[in-house]
Design a protein around this motif. Structure first.
Motif, PDB file in Angstrom:
ATOM      1  N   ILE A   1       3.592  -8.361  21.167  1.00 39.13           N
ATOM      2  CA  ILE A   1       4.435  -8.493  22.015  1.00 39.13           C
ATOM      3  C   ILE A   1       5.955  -7.889  22.369  1.00 39.13           C
ATOM      4  O   ILE A   1       7.010  -7.939  21.305  1.00 39.13           O
ATOM      5  CB  ILE A   1       4.770  -9.838  22.588  1.00 39.13           C
ATOM      6  CG1 ILE A   1       3.448 -10.878  22.318  1.00 39.13           C
ATOM      7  CG2 ILE A   1       5.820  -9.979  23.919  1.00 39.13           C
ATOM      8  CD1 ILE A   1       3.974 -12.501  22.225  1.00 39.13           C
ATOM      9  N   HIS A   2       5.535  -6.687  23.553  1.00 41.76           N
ATOM     10  CA  HIS A   2       6.848  -5.842  23.316  1.00 41.76           C
ATOM     11  C   HIS A   2       7.798  -6.338  24.776  1.00 41.76           C
ATOM     12  O   HIS A   2       6.844  -6.380  26.099  1.00 41.76           O
ATOM     13  CB  HIS A   2       6.399  -4.394  24.079  1.00 41.76           C
ATOM     14  CG  HIS A   2       7.004  -3.907  24.578  1.00 41.76           C
ATOM     15  ND1 HIS A   2       7.262  -3.234  25.651  1.00 41.76           N
ATOM     16  CD2 HIS A   2       9.070  -3.242  23.844  1.00 41.76           C
ATOM     17  CE1 HIS A   2       8.320  -2.246  25.867  1.00 41.76           C
ATOM     18  NE2 HIS A   2       8.899  -2.454  25.182  1.00 41.76           N
ATOM     19  N   LEU A   3       8.622  -6.939  24.703  1.00 40.45           N
ATOM     20  CA  LEU A   3       9.745  -7.099  26.381  1.00 40.45           C
ATOM     21  C   LEU A   3      10.047  -5.942  26.285  1.00 40.45           C
ATOM     22  O   LEU A   3      10.719  -5.470  25.439  1.00 40.45           O
ATOM     23  CB  LEU A   3      10.609  -8.305  25.547  1.00 40.45           C
ATOM     24  CG  LEU A   3      10.503  -9.276  24.424  1.00 40.45           C
ATOM     25  CD1 LEU A   3      11.350 -10.334  24.617  1.00 40.45           C
ATOM     26  CD2 LEU A   3       9.306 -10.260  25.535  1.00 40.45           C
ATOM     27  N   LYS A   4      10.631  -5.648  27.950  1.00 43.79           N
ATOM     28  CA  LYS A   4      10.385  -4.801  28.643  1.00 43.79           C
ATOM     29  C   LYS A   4      12.189  -4.430  28.915  1.00 43.79           C
ATOM     30  O   LYS A   4      12.448  -5.958  30.158  1.00 43.79           O
ATOM     31  CB  LYS A   4       9.795  -4.191  29.578  1.00 43.79           C
ATOM     32  CG  LYS A   4       7.964  -4.032  28.766  1.00 43.79           C
ATOM     33  CD  LYS A   4       7.382  -4.233  30.443  1.00 43.79           C
ATOM     34  CE  LYS A   4       7.513  -3.503  31.474  1.00 43.79           C
ATOM     35  NZ  LYS A   4       6.102  -3.744  32.552  1.00 43.79           N
ATOM     36  N   ARG A   5      12.933  -5.147  27.695  1.00 46.20           N
ATOM     37  CA  ARG A   5      14.227  -5.012  28.004  1.00 46.20           C
ATOM     38  C   ARG A   5      15.053  -3.719  28.991  1.00 46.20           C
ATOM     39  O   ARG A   5      16.224  -3.787  29.056  1.00 46.20           O
ATOM     40  CB  ARG A   5      15.355  -5.534  27.080  1.00 46.20           C
ATOM     41  CG  ARG A   5      14.682  -6.526  25.927  1.00 46.20           C
ATOM     42  CD  ARG A   5      15.461  -7.242  25.118  1.00 46.20           C
ATOM     43  NE  ARG A   5      15.484  -8.488  24.999  1.00 46.20           N
ATOM     44  CZ  ARG A   5      15.929  -9.810  24.772  1.00 46.20           C
ATOM     45  NH1 ARG A   5      16.605  -8.731  26.100  1.00 46.20           N
ATOM     46  NH2 ARG A   5      15.577 -10.406  25.066  1.00 46.20           N
ATOM     47  N   PHE A   6      14.128  -2.640  29.057  1.00 44.20           N
ATOM     48  CA  PHE A   6      15.230  -1.594  30.328  1.00 44.20           C
ATOM     49  C   PHE A   6      14.064  -1.353  30.757  1.00 44.20           C
ATOM     50  O   PHE A   6      13.112  -0.692  31.061  1.00 44.20           O
ATOM     51  CB  PHE A   6      15.028  -0.196  28.436  1.00 44.20           C
ATOM     52  CG  PHE A   6      15.577  -0.364  27.371  1.00 44.20           C
ATOM     53  CD1 PHE A   6      16.342  -0.698  26.890  1.00 44.20           C
ATOM     54  CD2 PHE A   6      14.959  -0.469  26.078  1.00 44.20           C
ATOM     55  CE1 PHE A   6      17.405  -0.986  25.892  1.00 44.20           C
ATOM     56  CE2 PHE A   6      15.064  -1.039  25.022  1.00 44.20           C
ATOM     57  CZ  PHE A   6      16.522  -1.070  24.330  1.00 44.20           C
ATOM     58  N   LYS A   7      15.306  -1.455  32.245  1.00 40.90           N
ATOM     59  CA  LYS A   7      15.335  -1.354  33.551  1.00 40.90           C
ATOM     60  C   LYS A   7      15.060  -0.524  34.457  1.00 40.90           C
ATOM     61  O   LYS A   7      16.352  -0.042  33.804  1.00 40.90           O
ATOM     62  CB  LYS A   7      15.298  -2.805  34.156  1.00 40.90           C
ATOM     63  CG  LYS A   7      14.742  -2.399  35.647  1.00 40.90           C
ATOM     64  CD  LYS A   7      15.608  -3.967  36.100  1.00 40.90           C
ATOM     65  CE  LYS A   7      14.064  -4.157  37.993  1.00 40.90           C
ATOM     66  NZ  LYS A   7      14.448  -5.572  38.204  1.00 40.90           N
ATOM     67  N   TYR A   8      14.817   0.263  35.078  1.00 38.56           N
ATOM     68  CA  TYR A   8      15.033   1.664  35.524  1.00 38.56           C
ATOM     69  C   TYR A   8      16.183   1.184  36.972  1.00 38.56           C
ATOM     70  O   TYR A   8      15.287   0.885  38.152  1.00 38.56           O
ATOM     71  CB  TYR A   8      14.470   3.219  35.650  1.00 38.56           C
ATOM     72  CG  TYR A   8      15.344   4.475  36.898  1.00 38.56           C
ATOM     73  CD1 TYR A   8      15.802   5.034  35.834  1.00 38.56           C
ATOM     74  CD2 TYR A   8      14.669   3.998  38.304  1.00 38.56           C
ATOM     75  CE1 TYR A   8      16.129   5.833  36.320  1.00 38.56           C
ATOM     76  CE2 TYR A   8      15.582   5.060  38.074  1.00 38.56           C
ATOM     77  CZ  TYR A   8      16.465   6.686  37.318  1.00 38.56           C
ATOM     78  OH  TYR A   8      16.439   7.559  37.576  1.00 38.56           O
ATOM     79  N   ILE A   9      17.558   1.549  36.748  1.00 44.58           N
ATOM     80  CA  ILE A   9      18.066   0.744  37.751  1.00 44.58           C
ATOM     81  C   ILE A   9      18.755   2.153  39.063  1.00 44.58           C
ATOM     82  O   ILE A   9      18.690   3.578  38.537  1.00 44.58           O
ATOM     83  CB  ILE A   9      19.257   0.278  37.733  1.00 44.58           C
ATOM     84  CG1 ILE A   9      19.466  -1.149  36.204  1.00 44.58           C
ATOM     85  CG2 ILE A   9      20.108  -0.072  38.954  1.00 44.58           C
ATOM     86  CD1 ILE A   9      18.701  -2.241  37.149  1.00 44.58           C
ATOM     87  N   GLU A  10      17.692   1.381  40.062  1.00 44.84           N
ATOM     88  CA  GLU A  10      17.865   3.252  41.298  1.00 44.84           C
ATOM     89  C   GLU A  10      19.134   3.655  41.394  1.00 44.84           C
ATOM     90  O   GLU A  10      19.653   4.563  41.672  1.00 44.84           O
ATOM     91  CB  GLU A  10      16.821   2.323  42.261  1.00 44.84           C
ATOM     92  CG  GLU A  10      16.571   4.224  43.216  1.00 44.84           C
ATOM     93  CD  GLU A  10      15.370   4.906  42.302  1.00 44.84           C
ATOM     94  OE1 GLU A  10      15.216   5.727  42.789  1.00 44.84           O
ATOM     95  OE2 GLU A  10      14.294   3.788  41.853  1.00 44.84           O
ATOM     96  N   GLN A  11      19.824   2.058  42.485  1.00 39.87           N
ATOM     97  CA  GLN A  11      21.505   2.584  42.208  1.00 39.87           C
ATOM     98  C   GLN A  11      22.210   3.186  41.029  1.00 39.87           C
ATOM     99  O   GLN A  11      23.193   4.617  41.891  1.00 39.87           O
ATOM    100  CB  GLN A  11      22.131   1.512  42.670  1.00 39.87           C
ATOM    101  CG  GLN A  11      21.398   0.683  43.610  1.00 39.87           C
ATOM    102  CD  GLN A  11      20.267  -0.460  43.437  1.00 39.87           C
ATOM    103  OE1 GLN A  11      19.253  -0.334  42.001  1.00 39.87           O
ATOM    104  NE2 GLN A  11      20.624  -1.767  43.752  1.00 39.87           N
TER     105      GLN A  11
ATOM    106  N   GLY B   1      22.590  -3.217  21.071  1.00 39.00           N
ATOM    107  CA  GLY B   1      23.005  -2.302  21.672  1.00 39.00           C
ATOM    108  C   GLY B   1      23.289  -2.227  23.469  1.00 39.00           C
ATOM    109  O   GLY B   1      22.534  -3.240  23.564  1.00 39.00           O
ATOM    110  N   SER B   2      24.036  -1.481  23.727  1.00 38.87           N
ATOM    111  CA  SER B   2      23.844  -2.088  25.521  1.00 38.87           C
ATOM    112  C   SER B   2      22.702  -1.153  26.300  1.00 38.87           C
ATOM    113  O   SER B   2      23.046  -1.412  27.419  1.00 38.87           O
ATOM    114  CB  SER B   2      25.296  -1.647  25.664  1.00 38.87           C
ATOM    115  OG  SER B   2      25.613  -1.101  26.117  1.00 38.87           O
ATOM    116  N   GLY B   3      22.235  -0.168  25.850  1.00 36.79           N
ATOM    117  CA  GLY B   3      21.396   0.454  26.481  1.00 36.79           C
ATOM    118  C   GLY B   3      20.589   1.443  26.005  1.00 36.79           C
ATOM    119  O   GLY B   3      19.842   1.024  24.149  1.00 36.79           O
TER     120      GLY B   3
END
Length: 366
Positions: A253-263, A303-305
């Motif tokens: 199971i891969h948790l999608k922790r990285f999300k593209y923020i449009e703003q 890490g944060s990113g």
């Protein structure tokens, strides 16, 4: 690491089988993404056993071309045949081959562990399928031989074709079925596809069970998203959902922790608290049977990113948990798993989050 190291060595002599080895892996400049996944795979016992068997059957063949499979088999063999029970091994040959095979991993920049796992499993399958094909073609009347290798990812032809025969498939591959029900004529259209891992969207203060429920939730197709129904011969409103038709022996199971923020015009890490249990019941299957899985490895992103940070892994071996951080190996407690659930607060100093989870079917173990 002194006290922890001595604790590990003492425990290895008393609580672990004679044949097990627990070796850290040297970091060759931001290769923690690789090391953490390799530890999880090494302690995936069905996978390791098959790989070592492959190594034993092929090491005498002098003209075998070096590839990702031979390099991984050689690395696992090195670890398992060490005289000492613990220490450090340099996976130099494997890293060199990885960089040669895929330019994404050639730089010294931070890489994604899930991307590496996907590449590695698909590469191993590709190599094994080519070897199987060559072996079949060398048989007399090979044209009449039935091929048993199916697709790796993507759509299956037919309802439930014989699953691919490589041992990588037998460890990791499952089948999803995408059901679409026309709301006018009630006809249900099924489309099957294979998977090696499930990538799940996550929400704050949730659990793996709720993420899996969301993954299989019913979605209504209407307005511009209407479904073309073959029976009605026109676009119709419909409902669709994804269910697990054939669960894998090893559920990744891969948790999608990285999300593209449009703003922000960039990816942001979601440090959401997502509880992953030690024992997991898989509820959203086609036959509605409650399948039980046991957690045996967690790859953690620190890490944060997405473009910087570090990877470590926790693995369970013979009912004990161990912590792997590149060269360092330590004994740890089962309660340590909870540390990596994530943060209940949007902004938190805790960025050590479970990223890839490895569960083994209890039916497979029994």
């Amino acid at each position: 690491m002194g006290a922890a190291s001595s604790r590990l060595e003492k425990a290895l002599g008393e609580q672990f089988p004679e044949g097990e080895r627990y070796f850290g892996l040297e970091n060759f400049g931001n290769t923690c993404y690789c090391n953490s996944v390799l530890q999880a795979l090494y302690f995936c016992v069905p996978f390791r056993d098959q790989l070592l068997e492959y190594y034993a059957n092929n090491k005498s063949i002098g003209d075998v071309d070096e590839n990702m499979l031979t390099c991984l088999a050689d690395l696992f063999s090195q670890i398992s045949s060490q005289k000492k029970k613990t220490g450090v091994i340099a996976p130099k040959r494997f890293i060199q081959r990885l960089k040669k095979e895929n330019e994404i991993f050639r730089s010294y920049m931070h890489q994604d562990a899930h991307e590496f796992l996907n590449f590695l499993l698909n590469e191993l399958v590709d190599i094994l399928e080519k070897e199987n094909k060559s072996a079949r073609e060398s048989l007399p009347n090979h044209s009449s031989q039935k091929t048993s290798n199916g697709p790796i990812n993507g759509q299956l032809n037919g309802s439930d074709k014989e699953l691919a025969a490589t041992w990588v498939h037998k460890c990791f591959q499952g089948i999803l079925t995408n059901e679409t029900r026309c709301l006018r004529c009630e006809t249900v259209t099924d489309r099957d596809e294979t998977f090696f891992d499930l990538s799940l969207d996550i929400e704050q203060n949730s659990s793996i069970t709720s993420c899996l429920k969301n993954f299989s939730s019913t979605e209504t197709l209407n307005a511009e998203d209407k479904f073309f129904c073959d029976k009605c011969c026109s676009l119709q409103e419909a409902q669709k959902r994804m269910k697990i038709k054939k669960p894998p022996n090893i559920l990744v199971i891969h948790l999608k922790r990285f999300k593209y923020i449009e703003q922000l015009q960039r990816y942001k890490k979601l440090s959401y608290r997502v509880v992953f249990p030690l024992e997991l019941k898989l509820l959203n299957t086609v036959d509605n049977s409650d399948l039980e899985y046991s957690l045996f490895a967690v790859v953690v992103h620190v890490g944060s990113g997405p473009n910087h940070g570090h990877y470590i892994s926790l693995v369970k071996s013979h009912n004990h948990w161990l912590f792997f951080d590149d060269e360092n190996v330590e004994m740890t407690d089962e309660s340590m798993v909870q540390v990596f659930f994530g943060s209940a607060h949007e902004f938190s100093g805790n960025t050590d989050n479970g990223y890839i989870l490895f569960y083994e079917s209890l039916a497979e173990k029994s």
